[in-house]
Scaffold this motif. Structure first.
Motif, PDB file in Angstrom:
ATOM      1  N   UNK A 220       0.773  -1.263   0.139  1.00  0.00           N
ATOM      2  CA  UNK A 220       0.041  -0.063   0.069  1.00  0.00           C
ATOM      3  C   UNK A 220       0.770   1.329   0.004  1.00  0.00           C
ATOM      4  N   UNK A 221       0.317   2.334  -0.265  1.00  0.00           N
ATOM      5  CA  UNK A 221       0.777   3.511  -0.245  1.00  0.00           C
ATOM      6  C   UNK A 221       1.869   3.980   0.878  1.00  0.00           C
TER       7      UNK A 221
ATOM      8  N   UNK B 139       7.007   4.700   3.361  1.00  0.00           N
ATOM      9  CA  UNK B 139       8.061   4.140   4.353  1.00  0.00           C
ATOM     10  C   UNK B 139       9.316   3.580   3.774  1.00  0.00           C
ATOM     11  N   UNK B 140       9.283   2.925   2.852  1.00  0.00           N
ATOM     12  CA  UNK B 140      10.423   2.221   2.191  1.00  0.00           C
ATOM     13  C   UNK B 140      11.210   3.224   1.635  1.00  0.00           C
ATOM     14  N   UNK B 141      10.426   4.107   0.911  1.00  0.00           N
ATOM     15  CA  UNK B 141      11.466   5.135   0.079  1.00  0.00           C
ATOM     16  C   UNK B 141      12.075   6.234   1.180  1.00  0.00           C
TER      17      UNK B 141
ATOM     18  N   UNK C 219      12.644   9.107  -9.116  1.00  0.00           N
ATOM     19  CA  UNK C 219      11.785  10.334  -9.813  1.00  0.00           C
ATOM     20  C   UNK C 219      11.268  10.983  -8.373  1.00  0.00           C
ATOM     21  N   UNK C 220      10.971  10.463  -7.142  1.00  0.00           N
ATOM     22  CA  UNK C 220      10.615  11.280  -6.184  1.00  0.00           C
ATOM     23  C   UNK C 220      11.726  12.664  -5.754  1.00  0.00           C
ATOM     24  N   UNK C 221      12.837  12.112  -6.070  1.00  0.00           N
ATOM     25  CA  UNK C 221      14.039  13.059  -5.445  1.00  0.00           C
ATOM     26  C   UNK C 221      14.041  14.230  -6.535  1.00  0.00           C
ATOM     27  N   UNK C 222      13.673  13.846  -8.034  1.00  0.00           N
ATOM     28  CA  UNK C 222      13.950  14.959  -8.765  1.00  0.00           C
ATOM     29  C   UNK C 222      12.584  15.560  -8.859  1.00  0.00           C
ATOM     30  N   UNK C 223      11.532  14.935  -8.758  1.00  0.00           N
ATOM     31  CA  UNK C 223      10.057  15.820  -8.828  1.00  0.00           C
ATOM     32  C   UNK C 223       9.507  16.071  -7.513  1.00  0.00           C
ATOM     33  N   UNK C 224       9.728  15.489  -6.575  1.00  0.00           N
ATOM     34  CA  UNK C 224       9.234  16.095  -5.392  1.00  0.00           C
ATOM     35  C   UNK C 224       8.054  14.923  -5.104  1.00  0.00           C
ATOM     36  N   UNK C 225       7.198  14.466  -5.709  1.00  0.00           N
ATOM     37  CA  UNK C 225       6.134  13.854  -5.852  1.00  0.00           C
ATOM     38  C   UNK C 225       5.651  13.095  -7.056  1.00  0.00           C
ATOM     39  N   UNK C 226       4.326  12.777  -7.238  1.00  0.00           N
ATOM     40  CA  UNK C 226       4.000  12.104  -8.132  1.00  0.00           C
ATOM     41  C   UNK C 226       2.692  12.474  -8.806  1.00  0.00           C
ATOM     42  N   UNK C 227       1.957  13.355  -7.948  1.00  0.00           N
ATOM     43  CA  UNK C 227       0.392  13.571  -8.203  1.00  0.00           C
ATOM     44  C   UNK C 227       0.314  14.294  -9.769  1.00  0.00           C
TER      45      UNK C 227
ATOM     46  N   UNK D 232       3.142  -0.118 -11.670  1.00  0.00           N
ATOM     47  CA  UNK D 232       2.294  -0.374 -10.269  1.00  0.00           C
ATOM     48  C   UNK D 232       2.474   0.252  -9.251  1.00  0.00           C
ATOM     49  N   UNK D 233       3.828   0.408  -8.665  1.00  0.00           N
ATOM     50  CA  UNK D 233       4.434   1.508  -7.717  1.00  0.00           C
ATOM     51  C   UNK D 233       3.904   2.865  -8.022  1.00  0.00           C
ATOM     52  N   UNK D 234       4.052   3.452  -9.136  1.00  0.00           N
ATOM     53  CA  UNK D 234       3.562   4.794  -9.547  1.00  0.00           C
ATOM     54  C   UNK D 234       2.016   5.043  -9.357  1.00  0.00           C
ATOM     55  N   UNK D 235       0.899   4.003  -9.804  1.00  0.00           N
ATOM     56  CA  UNK D 235      -0.037   3.908  -9.755  1.00  0.00           C
ATOM     57  C   UNK D 235      -0.421   3.980  -8.102  1.00  0.00           C
ATOM     58  N   UNK D 236       0.080   3.273  -7.230  1.00  0.00           N
ATOM     59  CA  UNK D 236      -0.354   3.244  -5.810  1.00  0.00           C
ATOM     60  C   UNK D 236       0.166   4.599  -5.318  1.00  0.00           C
ATOM     61  N   UNK D 237       1.240   5.105  -5.881  1.00  0.00           N
ATOM     62  CA  UNK D 237       1.556   6.668  -5.275  1.00  0.00           C
ATOM     63  C   UNK D 237       0.932   7.654  -5.932  1.00  0.00           C
TER      64      UNK D 237
END
Ligand code: ASP
Length: 332
Positions: free
Chosen positions: A34-35, A40-42, A168-176, A197-202
């Protein structure tokens, strides 16, 4: 291996990898995580990153534990990365030479696993060309052993997915609000099946899968993504562009697959083509890269490319995963 051995479905894998309290027991797939678990892992992985030139992060979280790397398919990055991750956490790491292993001599994979269990290996990192193998092993190991999937046929590669998400998170800050475009051999890629699948969950804004028809996924495979066959159309306005290797080892029938020159002309990522994406778009590739086929060499080496950062983030992600499964090992 006996063809009847692996019999897992996604539902099995998703529930098999969690303990009753929801903590991570094995890492088999990103699909069931889940999200909160992904974040947490990231976050844990991020805490293991140190600036270039500084000493790499270390801890003794795995002191006294033994990690066995069992790669029944070739690997450079993933295997070295798990090796370093285990050592930097203080574990003993055993790298099995599968070319001379007993499995080649006909021993069943479970006999190999039981042998390693008897030697007190706590965490086994498994890569295999057959679908279902990591879950099959996870179903048969004792309570005090964790299995980590390091690449399963064309099905999944969860730590690659996590390192892509972290990059991706480190460069773009988030996923929305992001548009992420994967380009190339989508059909045979286990990487895209984990990262997407990870991107979808996030909660990624939009996902595009760009490929020639012969390399396109089935429409129900990643139903949340848009399948595109025209590269220019797929790159338009993208924030993240990830090129994928042509998985020749998994392509049975080459009919409909363009030859190398034609492929680069139609699907190769180049500086020129990246002008269609956002000006600050990043370029990714899971490696190994085929320069001049999937990606122009100069682009791979440019400031827009985050390929080597992906590799560095891979060690941090694997440390985070090892540390997390080791936490619950003590309670079993
Ligand atoms: N290294 C990645 C994998 O194991 C990508 C690739 O081989 O193309 O799937």
């Amino acid at each position: 291996m006996n063809a009847a051995e692996p019999d897992q479905t996604f539902e099995d894998e998703a529930s098999l990898q969690l303990n009753d309290d929801g903590s991570l027991r094995h890492l088999l797939t990103l699909k069931g995580l889940d999200h909160a678990m992904l974040v947490d892992l990231l976050d844990d992985a991020e805490s293991y990153l140190t600036p270039a030139g500084a000493l790499p992060a270390r801890s003794d979280a795995l002191a006294g534990r033994t990690v066995a790397n069992l790669f029944f398919e070739p690997s450079t990055r993933t295997r070295a990365s798990f090796d370093l991750a285990g050592k930097r956490l203080g574990a003993d790491v055993l790298n099995l030479d599968v070319n001379t292993s007993s499995r080649k001599k006909g021993e069943s994979i479970l006999d190999t696993i039981y042998t390693l269990e008897a030697m007190r290996c706590d965490i086994m990192v498994v890569r295999d060309a057959s679908a279902g193998v990591p879950a099959y092993i996870a179903k048969h190991v004792r309570d005090h052993v964790s299995i980590l999937n390091a690449g399963e046929s064309d099905v999944s590669h969860p730590t690659q997915g996590l390192l892509d998400l972290l990059t991706i998170r480190r460069h773009k800050g988030g996923f929305d609000n992001l548009t992420v475009a994967f380009v190339g051999d989508i059909r045979h890629s286990r990487v895209v099946r984990s990262t997407a699948w990870g991107l979808r969950t996030l909660g990624v804004g939009s996902l595009r899968l760009i490929s020639p028809a012969a390399m396109a996924p089935d429409s129900d495979d990643m139903p949340f993504a848009t399948i595109v066959d025209n590269l220019e159309e797929g790159l338009a306005g993208a924030d993240v562009v990830m090129a994928l290797r042509i998985q020749r080892e998994r392509i049975g029938n080459l009919d409909g697959i363009p030859n190398i020159d034609e492929y680069f002309a139609r699907y190769g990522i180049s500086h020129e083509r990246m002008k269609l994406a956002q000006p600050d778009a990043i370029v990714m590739h899971p490696g190994p890269m085929n320069r001049g086929i999937e990606i122009e060499g100069a682009l791979a080496d440019s400031a827009q490319s985050v390929v080597t950062e992906q590799v560095g983030n891979g060690v941090a992600v694997r440390m985070a995963v090892l540390e997390r499964v080791a936490r619950s090992l003590g309670n079993r």
